[in-house]
Design an enzyme around this catalytic site. Structure first.
Site, short mmCIF file in Angstrom:
data_model
loop_
_atom_site.label_atom_id
_atom_site.label_comp_id
_atom_site.label_asym_id
_atom_site.label_seq_id
_atom_site.Cartn_x
_atom_site.Cartn_y
_atom_site.Cartn_z
N GLU A 1 0.80 -1.23 0.00
CA GLU A 1 0.00 0.00 0.00
C GLU A 1 0.83 1.27 0.00
O GLU A 1 0.46 2.28 -0.57
CB GLU A 1 -0.93 0.04 1.22
CG GLU A 1 -2.05 -0.98 1.20
CD GLU A 1 -1.64 -2.30 1.83
OE1 GLU A 1 -0.45 -2.44 2.16
OE2 GLU A 1 -2.50 -3.19 1.98
N THR B 1 5.04 -0.49 8.47
CA THR B 1 6.29 -0.82 7.78
C THR B 1 6.40 -0.09 6.44
O THR B 1 7.19 0.83 6.29
CB THR B 1 6.40 -2.34 7.58
OG1 THR B 1 5.25 -2.79 6.87
CG2 THR B 1 6.48 -3.05 8.90
N ASP B 2 5.59 -0.52 5.48
CA ASP B 2 5.71 0.08 4.14
C ASP B 2 5.44 1.57 4.19
O ASP B 2 6.07 2.36 3.50
CB ASP B 2 4.69 -0.53 3.16
CG ASP B 2 4.91 -2.00 2.98
OD1 ASP B 2 5.83 -2.53 3.64
OD2 ASP B 2 4.18 -2.62 2.20
N ASP C 1 30.20 21.62 -22.00
CA ASP C 1 30.84 22.77 -22.60
C ASP C 1 32.09 23.07 -21.79
O ASP C 1 32.19 22.68 -20.64
CB ASP C 1 29.94 24.01 -22.46
CG ASP C 1 28.82 23.99 -23.46
OD1 ASP C 1 28.91 23.26 -24.44
OD2 ASP C 1 27.84 24.74 -23.23
N ASP D 1 21.57 25.28 -28.89
CA ASP D 1 21.82 24.06 -28.15
C ASP D 1 20.53 23.32 -27.80
O ASP D 1 20.55 22.16 -27.39
CB ASP D 1 22.57 24.36 -26.84
CG ASP D 1 24.01 24.77 -27.09
OD1 ASP D 1 24.57 24.34 -28.12
OD2 ASP D 1 24.56 25.52 -26.28
N1 LIG Z 1 31.86 37.58 -28.38
C1 LIG Z 1 32.59 37.03 -29.33
N2 LIG Z 1 32.91 37.72 -30.43
C2 LIG Z 1 33.63 37.16 -31.40
N3 LIG Z 1 34.09 35.94 -31.37
C3 LIG Z 1 33.83 35.18 -30.31
C4 LIG Z 1 33.06 35.69 -29.24
N4 LIG Z 1 32.95 34.73 -28.31
C5 LIG Z 1 33.61 33.68 -28.79
N5 LIG Z 1 34.13 33.93 -29.99
C6 LIG Z 1 34.89 33.01 -30.83
O1 LIG Z 1 34.10 31.89 -31.11
C7 LIG Z 1 34.72 30.73 -30.63
C8 LIG Z 1 33.68 29.81 -30.06
O2 LIG Z 1 33.02 30.44 -29.03
P1 LIG Z 1 31.69 29.84 -28.44
O3 LIG Z 1 31.17 30.84 -27.50
O4 LIG Z 1 30.85 29.31 -29.51
O5 LIG Z 1 32.25 28.61 -27.71
P2 LIG Z 1 32.67 28.48 -26.23
O6 LIG Z 1 31.76 29.27 -25.40
O7 LIG Z 1 34.14 28.67 -26.08
O8 LIG Z 1 32.45 27.01 -26.12
P3 LIG Z 1 31.75 26.21 -25.01
O9 LIG Z 1 31.02 27.12 -24.06
O10 LIG Z 1 30.89 25.39 -25.87
O11 LIG Z 1 32.88 25.51 -24.37
C9 LIG Z 1 35.75 31.19 -29.63
O12 LIG Z 1 36.86 30.34 -29.63
C10 LIG Z 1 36.13 32.55 -30.14
O13 LIG Z 1 37.16 32.42 -31.08
#
Ligand SMILES: Nc1ncnc2c1ncn2[C@@H]1O[C@H](COP(=O)(O)OP(=O)(O)OP(=O)(O)O)[C@@H](O)[C@H]1O
Length: 911
Positions: free
Chosen positions: A298, A744-745, A340, A643
């Protein structure tokens, strides 16, 4: 749901024509300004229009939860038993069984109702906040406080909080599937449209509540909130959100039903045995009822719900917010965690370590920057969405994406006044950052001598600044800015950039390239991000979170494979992975390399490689799919809007509480309040504890019920063989059995949900999801304990009966209770001795055991005994009954000790 339905038949259609009027007219109509309304106005409007909420969207209504308690197979059998007793004229029995059924149902109701409330409260905690302009400044407010007239900001990943007339858009794209069913995102505009009765899907200068920004950014004017929005008009959606059963709940439901049916069968057998012995009709029925009652667990549904809800609370205390109850259980069986890097494994506290230029390097805090360094720093500060603000008491603060704020800080360290620079160099165009392109660009009007720091650049051309992943920029660059002039990007320069990139990345730094494109004013190239001139390369440090290395080790020790999936450079990824102990072998693969693999190679990679770099969200989805096809239970983290599909597909979608977008949170099963990888491991541990506790409880309940079946079936047999006096065909009465099950249960079982972790919980492989509950020796142990309980109780019962003791039934009843109290303590751990885990580590069990004891004594020595048909026992009898309980405790503990010495014992069943 068709689009027409939404517009034509809407009962609360007030003013459908927001899309045909201009931005200015819209602001005027709703009495607002581009700078937003004031806080006082917002409060007043909140009173007038109500909160921005849809009428109770989730949760089962209380009456439904209650109704379900009475319609389960178990309870139906008990109700049938009540009626049978009524028919037999056994009113007391009928009343008591009915009463106890009610009690169990209420207990079940209370537990489930509480669990529902708890989960609803957890969901509330992820309700998004919205950035709105109030009193002329941008502030964050909870989505429910948004009012008509508010001016709100939209960014990629935002769930649109209300119906909006768009005021500004920058490449804004919105996915409106929630409203229109159309999965392709819509490009948004701000200009007025023709046609009063355009379908919702075509009103492209509007944004609707519940839809998702997939790209770009924008600003919108709230024109409707709450139930007045288009979403609020879709009645169907309001009922949505069904509460799901966990796989284990479903299986236990099944176990419950099987036991209930078994109860009916055994009851039949006992009745036949009794009939052969010449028992009266009414006694036979009573016996049958008793047996059925004895077998039915139960307390099962209530205990399971309680355990899961307690588990969700424990997870919350460790910063893991569970959004869906099944996740509590699935977490325990996770075999692969794809995480990530940025922010989850690392701190997301970025600092520019160095700026590398063709003719030297500059370090923040070091010498004054050269003129080339100033160009690069200015590029980094302009192609940048972070903001500089003066915060009272804290001075100047940078706000925004850490990758961008650190660039602002570097520019300021280099002596650039960013605020002035930005006001002079107004932005006239933008291509937002996205994780596919991995770069962003901004366009600015000609310098015209206004910025002395940039004197070396041509003064009469528009400037497009680009920043992003170096590899991508390099394929689009044709020049390099060195020694105050633009030169062709020859092989030597190319090699220099590549080496710099590798050098910084292999030290675990995030590397960004900075570039500029010069273009005559008024010309718009098809692809602005070509023909670039590289101006510098920035190395950014983002240290690993200190607690993650230990969490990774725990994770590996627990048979779970941690996998890093990052958008960053492979060398950066590898350096950080090495530091954290992820994937010591297995190497690294990039998204481009993954694309080249055939299906079989891809599957092989997904199982052997532990670091994936430069991947896009789409790769995440493919990896999850591949892992799942190979029997892995995958937890996957994600923060961006893209994502969401991977989060939904994974077994446990994990969103980031701090940096995650609304869309990723809505797609997730669990939200990390601190964005921390270590929190996932903590949640997994809790998940395992919960699974253990449920297994513990089921084993406890089934062994106990087996014991009771043995007593009920075994009791009449000797009377069949021996001369029978017709007084003792039933070992225990239905009421007494119900009472015992409640003790019990019901009660002891609840306390098992609070059992802390077994010592080895994170030093064993994950359990097989959907696998048998009885694997790893638990089935065997359950059976022998059940046999011991049954035969010891039976033996004592016979002894008392044969010696003519009128209290034999009370003795049988009390012995069973003590045996199960002993069993409850011995079952607290499947491996460790009670002395190791400590008596006091589950205080709830101590309290409940004390309560059960008190209730047992009350049953024997108070008027309750009359009701339960019990006789008081003498002190010696009590001590004998208690001794059996202690005996069983010692016996189980001894078996555990022997198992420990032999290195065997209850396992989880995955090898
Ligand atoms: N605000 C930004 N402007 C321009 N380039 C960016 C910016 N943020 C990140 N990058 C470039 O994009 C690449 C990937 O960034 P991204 O944010 O997609 O991944 P990440 O956040 O490092 O990865 P994760 O969170 O998946 O580990 C970075 O290595 C960088 O070279």
């Amino acid at each position: 749901m068709s689009i027409e339905n939404l517009t034509a038949d809407s009962p609360v259609e007030t003013d459908p024509s927001w899309h045909v009027i201009s931005v200015e007219d819209a602001l005027e109509r709703i009495d607002s300004r581009a700078s937003g309304i004031s806080t006082a106005e917002a409060e007043e409007r909140l009173k007038r229009y109500g909160t921005n909420e849809l009428v109770d969207r989730g949760g089962k209504p209380a009456w439904k939860i209650l109704w379900e308690q009475f319609t389960s197979v178990m309870v139906l059998i008990l109700i049938a038993a009540t009626f049978l007793s009524l028919i037999l004229g056994k009113f007391l029995e009928a009343g008591a069984i009915g009463g106890i059924v009610l009690m169990f149902a209420l207990l079940g109701f209370y537990q489930e109702y509480r669990a529902e409330k708890a989960i609803a409260a957890l969901r509330q905690m992820t309700v998004p906040t919205v950035r709105v302009r109030r009193d002329g400044v941008t502030v964050s407010v909870p989505a429910r406080q948004v009012v008509p007239g508010d001016v709100v900001h939209l960014d990629a990943g935002t769930v649109v909080p209300a119906d909006l007339r768009l005021l500004e858009v920058v490449s804004l794209r919105i996915q409106e599937a929630a409203l229109t069913g159309e999965s392709e995102a819509v490009d948004k505009k701000t200009t007025p449209l023709a046609g009063e009765d355009l379908p919702v899907g075509d009103r492209i200068n509007m944004a609707f509540s519940g839809t998702e920004v997939t790209y770009g950014r924008g600003v919108g004017l709230v024109i409707a909130t709450g139930m007045a929005t288009q979403l609020g008009r879709i009645a169907d959606l309001l009922q949505g959100v069904t509460s799901e059963q966990t796989p284990l709940q479903a299986r236990l439901d099944h176990v419950g039903k099987q036991l209930a049916l078994l109860g009916v069968v055994v009851a039949g057998v006992v009745a036949i045995l009794g009939a052969l012995g010449g028992e009266t009709w009414s006694n036979l029925v009573l016996t049958a009822i008793s047996v059925a009652v004895a077998v039915i667990p139960e307390g099962l549904p209530a205990v399971v719900t309680f355990t899961l809800a307690v588990g969700a609370q424990r997870m919350l205390r460790r910063n893991a917010l569970v959004r869906k109850l099944p996740a509590v259980e699935t977490l325990g069986s996770v075999t692969t965690i794809c995480s990530d890097k940025t922010g989850t494994l690392t701190q997301n506290k970025m600092t520019v370590s160095t700026l590398v230029l063709p003719d030297g390097t500059w370090t923040p805090g070091g010498d004054a920057p050269s003129s080339a360094a100033l160009v690069a720093l200015a590029a980094g500060a302009l192609c940048n969405n972070a903001e500089i603000r003066h915060v009272d008491g804290e001075g100047i603060k940078t706000i925004g994406d850490p990758t961008e704020t650190c660039l602002l800080e570097a520019a300021q360290a280099g002596g650039i006044d960013v605020v002035t620079l930005r006001s002079v160099m107004a932005r006239i165009g933008e291509l937002p950052f996205d994780s596919e392109r991995k770069r962003m660009s901004t366009r600015h009007a000609p310098l015209a001598g206004q910025v002395p720091e940039l004197a070396q650049l041509p003064q009469d051309l528009d400037l497009i600044f680009v920043k992003g992943a170096v590899d991508g920029l390099l394929t689009r660059a044709t020049g390099v800015f060195a020694d105050g002039a633009i030169r062709a990007l020859d092989d030597a320069a190319r090699a220099w950039v590549e080496d710099t990139n590798k050098d910084l990345a292999s030290r675990g730094q995030r590397v960004l390239g900075l570039a500029v494109r010069l273009i005559p004013p008024g010309r718009t190239p098809a692809d602005p991000e070509t023909d670039l001139v590289l101006v510098g390369v920035v190395g950014i440090i983002d240290p690993p979170r200190p607690e993650v290395a230990a969490a990774v080790a725990t994770c590996q020790g627990a048979g779970i494979r941690p996998v890093m999936i990052t958008g960053d450079h492979p060398l950066t990824a590898q350096a950080i992975a090495r530091e954290l102990g992820i994937g010591r072998d297995g190497g690294v693969l990039t998204g481009v390399e993954l694309d080249r693999l055939d299906a079989e190679e891809f599957d092989h990679a997904s199982r052997t490689v532990n670091v994936f770099a430069r991947v896009s969200p789409e790769h995440k989805l493919r990896l999850v799919d591949s892992l799942q096809r190979h029997g892995q239970i995958v937890a996957m983290t994600g923060d961006g809007v893209n994502d969401a599909p991977a989060l939904k597909k994974s077994d446990i979608g994990v969103a980031m509480g701090i940096t995650g977008t609304d869309v990723s949170k809505e797609a997730s099963d669990m939200v990390l309040r601190d964005d921390n990888f270590a929190t996932i491991i903590a949640a997994v541990e809790e998940g395992r504890v919960i699974y253990d506790n449920l297994r513990r409880f089921v084993s406890f309940a089934v062994a106990g019920n087996l014991g009771k079946i043995i007593v009920m079936v075994g009791w009449p047999i000797p009377f069949l063989l021996l001369p029978f006096d017709g007084t003792a065909a039933v070992a225990l009465l239905p009421l007494q059995l119900l009472w015992l099950n409640l003790m019990t249960d019901g009660l002891l079982g609840l306390a098992m949900g609070k059992e802390p972790a077994e010592s080895k919980v994170m030093r064993r492989p994950p359990h097989v999801p959907g696998g048998s509950l009885w694997t790893g020796g638990l089935g065997r142990r359950t059976v022998w304990i059940g046999l011991v309980i049954g035969f010891v109780a039976l033996g004592i019962g016979f002894w008392y009966h044969e010696t003519g003791n009128p209290a034999w039934q009370s003795m049988l009843f009390t012995t069973l209770a003590f045996l199960q109290i002993g069993q409850a303590f011995a079952t607290r751990s499947h491996h460790d001795s009670l002395t190791t885990i400590g008596w006091r580590s589950n205080t709830l069990l101590l309290w409940i055991a004390a309560l059960v004891l008190a209730l047992q004594l009350a049953a024997l020595y108070t008027p309750l005994g009359v009701f339960l048909r019990l006789e008081p026992l003498g002190a010696v009898d009590l001590m004998i009954a208690a001794a059996t309980g202690v005996g069983l405790l010692v016996l189980i503990e001894s078996v555990k000790a022997v198992d420990r010495r032999r290195g065997v014992g209850i396992s989880i069943g995955r090898h």
